[in-house]
Design an enzyme around this catalytic site. Structure first.
Site: not given
Length: 145
Positions: A77, A79, A102, A105
């Site tokens: 991801h 992040e 999510c 994260c």
């Protein structure tokens, strides 16, 4: 007219998303310190050296709707990639993300100095907002200027 810090940082997050190699969703992230300076950026995509999903090598989860079948998705991801590039995560004050984080994260960001998440679009499967706000931190949808 001068851009606000939110407009500027979200614009950079949006441009950063253009580097994504994920065929499901392109996401960009920008991490700022307390003075509004960039600490790190990240976008979602497969690990370094792996074939890109959007370049004729889709992972086994490429057809799944965003937010589902995450174990089949090869992407790291945005992040997470930004956090990997940040020298000192305690300096993070604001995360600008093109899609709300999510749960995974969000948990990672909770373990940093980040106090505010600003995002463009909602992540489909969530509960992360409640976790974040339960810690007394700010979760804010960017509405533009």
């Amino acid at each position: 007219m001068r851009l606000s810090r939110d407009a500027w940082a979200m614009g950079i997050a949006d441009i950063t998303a253009g580097r994504s190699t994920c065929s499901r969703r392109s996401v960009g992230c920008v991490l700022l310190d307390a003075d509004g300076f960039i600490l790190a950026t990240g976008y979602n995509g497969v690990a370094a050296g792996q074939p890109h999903c959007n370049e004729a090598c889709p992972c086994s989860g490429h057809n799944a709707p965003s937010g589902t079948n995450l174990d089949a998705c090869g992407a790291i991801h945005a992040e997470q990639n930004a956090l990997l590039r940040c020298r000192d995560v305690r300096e993070i004050r604001t995360a600008y993300v093109t899609c709300s984080p999510c749960m995974h994260c969000t948990k990672m960001l909770l373990n940093t100095g980040c106090q505010r998440i600003v995002y463009l679009d909602d992540y489909p499967a969530n509960g992360a907002r409640e976790l974040w706000e339960g810690a007394g931190r700010i979760w804010e949808r960017y509405r533009g200027e």
